[in-house]
Design a protein around this motif. Structure first.
Motif, mmCIF file in Angstrom:
data_model
loop_
_atom_site.group_PDB
_atom_site.id
_atom_site.type_symbol
_atom_site.label_atom_id
_atom_site.label_comp_id
_atom_site.label_asym_id
_atom_site.label_seq_id
_atom_site.Cartn_x
_atom_site.Cartn_y
_atom_site.Cartn_z
ATOM 1 N N GLU A 10 0.815 -1.234 0.000
ATOM 2 C CA GLU A 10 0.000 0.000 0.000
ATOM 3 C C GLU A 10 0.842 1.275 0.000
ATOM 4 N N SER A 11 2.012 1.216 0.682
ATOM 5 C CA SER A 11 2.823 2.434 0.788
ATOM 6 C C SER A 11 3.846 2.536 -0.340
ATOM 7 N N ALA A 12 3.772 1.596 -1.289
ATOM 8 C CA ALA A 12 4.787 1.575 -2.356
ATOM 9 C C ALA A 12 4.335 2.260 -3.634
ATOM 10 N N GLN A 23 -6.485 -8.505 0.822
ATOM 11 C CA GLN A 23 -7.773 -7.773 0.738
ATOM 12 C C GLN A 23 -7.776 -6.823 -0.453
ATOM 13 N N LEU A 24 -6.674 -6.125 -0.675
ATOM 14 C CA LEU A 24 -6.646 -5.087 -1.703
ATOM 15 C C LEU A 24 -6.443 -5.648 -3.113
ATOM 16 N N VAL A 25 -5.715 -6.762 -3.208
ATOM 17 C CA VAL A 25 -5.376 -7.294 -4.535
ATOM 18 C C VAL A 25 -6.234 -8.512 -4.896
ATOM 19 N N GLY A 26 -6.782 -9.151 -3.863
ATOM 20 C CA GLY A 26 -7.639 -10.320 -4.136
ATOM 21 C C GLY A 26 -6.837 -11.594 -4.294
ATOM 22 N N ARG A 27 -5.543 -11.515 -4.168
ATOM 23 C CA ARG A 27 -4.663 -12.686 -4.236
ATOM 24 C C ARG A 27 -3.542 -12.475 -3.230
ATOM 25 N N CYS A 28 -2.891 -13.569 -2.823
ATOM 26 C CA CYS A 28 -1.760 -13.365 -1.913
ATOM 27 C C CYS A 28 -0.489 -13.136 -2.737
#
Ligand SMILES: Cc1ncc(COP(=O)(O)O)c(C=O)c1O
Length: 413
Positions: A354-356, A400-405
């Motif tokens: 998220e911070s990248a 949560q944000l990407v939908g994949r690990c």
């Protein structure tokens, strides 16, 4: 306050810095008191001796560059730095090493400890009595905890109310004690300063304030290893026209800006700092031409950037080194992470936390808004470097944000 060049482009706010130095202004004080080539050489020499040191990749995102109508787009991928998931591994751990060196020298006059002395426990008697401490929203604390374990001292970390459990556990995994306070990041800084005074702990902070500069200077100098790596990884003859860098307290941006200014002189790129809209202390400081607190409430998904006050030594560099200050809304973060995870054309999938992605989000917005591209001087001749400062530093939030690990994303490469 300078309002003249404060512009809105959709949900982005852009401020062209009227204080920015002319291209041919030589690098010098006060910036060089913090970031210098001489201290970079020392940092590089030390950090390259840590076990598992390896330069992180600079990825040429030709597909994304083409899609965005620019000449090239390079992504310095810090997701696997020392297996700590972020560039911060370079700063806190390096400052911990330097602090232990000074402490040992104070205890035994005439000694010059080396990194292998620390790694081999030669001064264990002394280091085992030292406790380093810091406040963090995740990545910095992880770096200090890792450094403390590597160099044989104790570590206590204060986190604030919004730091996720995942990030807390990641710090504890390195043997540090973690204490959660009630307020926000800036409260945690104040609280740990008091506790350290009472308990004789050594603060290893990534932000500097009145009277506290030596340690954050070492933290920032550690980050310049990443910048030098990136410069040496660029294809022959390519120099970046733009760098987009995300800002928390400004330590990262100051380190990158100072190192590029000193190394490239008049050929240095246009330097753009990007922050969350609700954690806008650098933007506010630029507007008022002096260090100012954030106007926003620090509520942002970009956890590493949720800072309300600038680092003073970073500001000394940024106040004239930055060309543009930008704030972005959180809504741009998830889609940018997904785009990088999917890859465009033949680009390899990238795990970006998220911070990248704040800087990348601006490049993507500029492709949709020609006025914004024009305001930033982005076009077919532009070569951009983005410092992708973290991977999935909190795996749950990433999923949560990407939908994949992260593992699934990497497997697709
Ligand atoms: C991943 C990541 N990127 C960028 C930053 C911003 O660094 P700084 O606070 O030095 O501006 C942080 C800060 O913690 C971070 O964790």
């Amino acid at each position: 306050m300078n309002k003249l060049s404060n512009n809105n482009f959709g949900a982005l706010r852009v401020f062209h810095n009227p204080q920015s130095a002319l291209k041919d202004t030589p690098y010098g004080q006060p910036a060089s008191a913090t970031i210098s080539r001489e201290r970079f050489e020392i940092a590089m020499n030390e950090i390259s001796k840590w076990s598992d040191y390896e330069a992180t990749p600079l990825i040429n995102l030709a597909g994304l560059a083409k899609k965005n109508g620019i000449s090239s787009l390079f992504y310095k991928d810090e997701s696997e730095r020392f297996n700590l998931d972020s560039f911060k591994a370079l700063g806190g751990a390096y400052a911990t090493e330097r602090l232990l060196f000074s402490h040992i020298k104070e205890q035994i006059a005439g000694t010059t400890p080396t990194v292998s002395d620390l790694l081999n426990g030669r001064y264990k008697e002394i280091t085992s009595k030292v406790t380093v401490a810091c406040a963090t929203d995740g990545n910095h604390g992880r770096s200090v905890a890792w450094g403390a374990r590597m160099f044989g001292c104790n570590c206590i970390i204060f986190i604030h109310a919004d730091v996720s459990e995942g990030r807390k556990k990641a710090i504890e995994a390195y043997g540090a004690k973690v204490h959660r306070i009630k307020g926000d990041y800036d409260d945690s800084i104040r609280e740990i300063a008091i506790a350290a005074e009472e308990n004789g702990w050594f603060i290893v902070s990534d932000t500097s304030y009145e009277g506290y500069v030596d340690v954050p200077r070492d933290v920032m100098q550690g980050y310049t290893v990443m910048v030098e790596e990136a410069l040496s990884q660029l294809p022959n003859g390519v120099l970046p026209s733009h760098v987009f860098i995300q800002g928390g307290v400004g330590g990262l941006a100051g380190a990158v800006c100072g190192h590029l200014w000193e190394t490239l002189g008049a050929e240095r790129p246009r330097f753009v700092v990007v922050e969350p809209r609700r954690a806008d202390c650098l933007y506010e400081s630029a507007l008022h031409e002096k260090p100012m607190p954030a106007k926003g409430d620090l509520e942002t998904v970009m956890a590493g950037l949720a800072c309300g006050e600038v680092s003073l030594i970073a500001w000394d560099i940024l106040c004239t080194g930055v060309n543009d200050f930008i704030t972005i809304p959180d809504t741009l973060v998830g889609p940018t992470m997904c785009l990088l995870a999917d890859g465009v054309g033949d680009d390899i999938p990238i795990v970006a936390g998220e911070s990248a992605v704040a800087g990348m989000a601006v490049v993507l917005e500029a492709n949709k808004d020609k006025a914004l591209a024009g305001a930033l001087g982005l076009g077919p001749d532009s070569s951009v470097i983005i410092f992708g400062t973290e991977g999935a530093s909190d795996p749950e939030i990433y999923q949560q944000l990407v939908g994949r690990c992260a593992k699934e994303v990497k497997l697709a490469s």
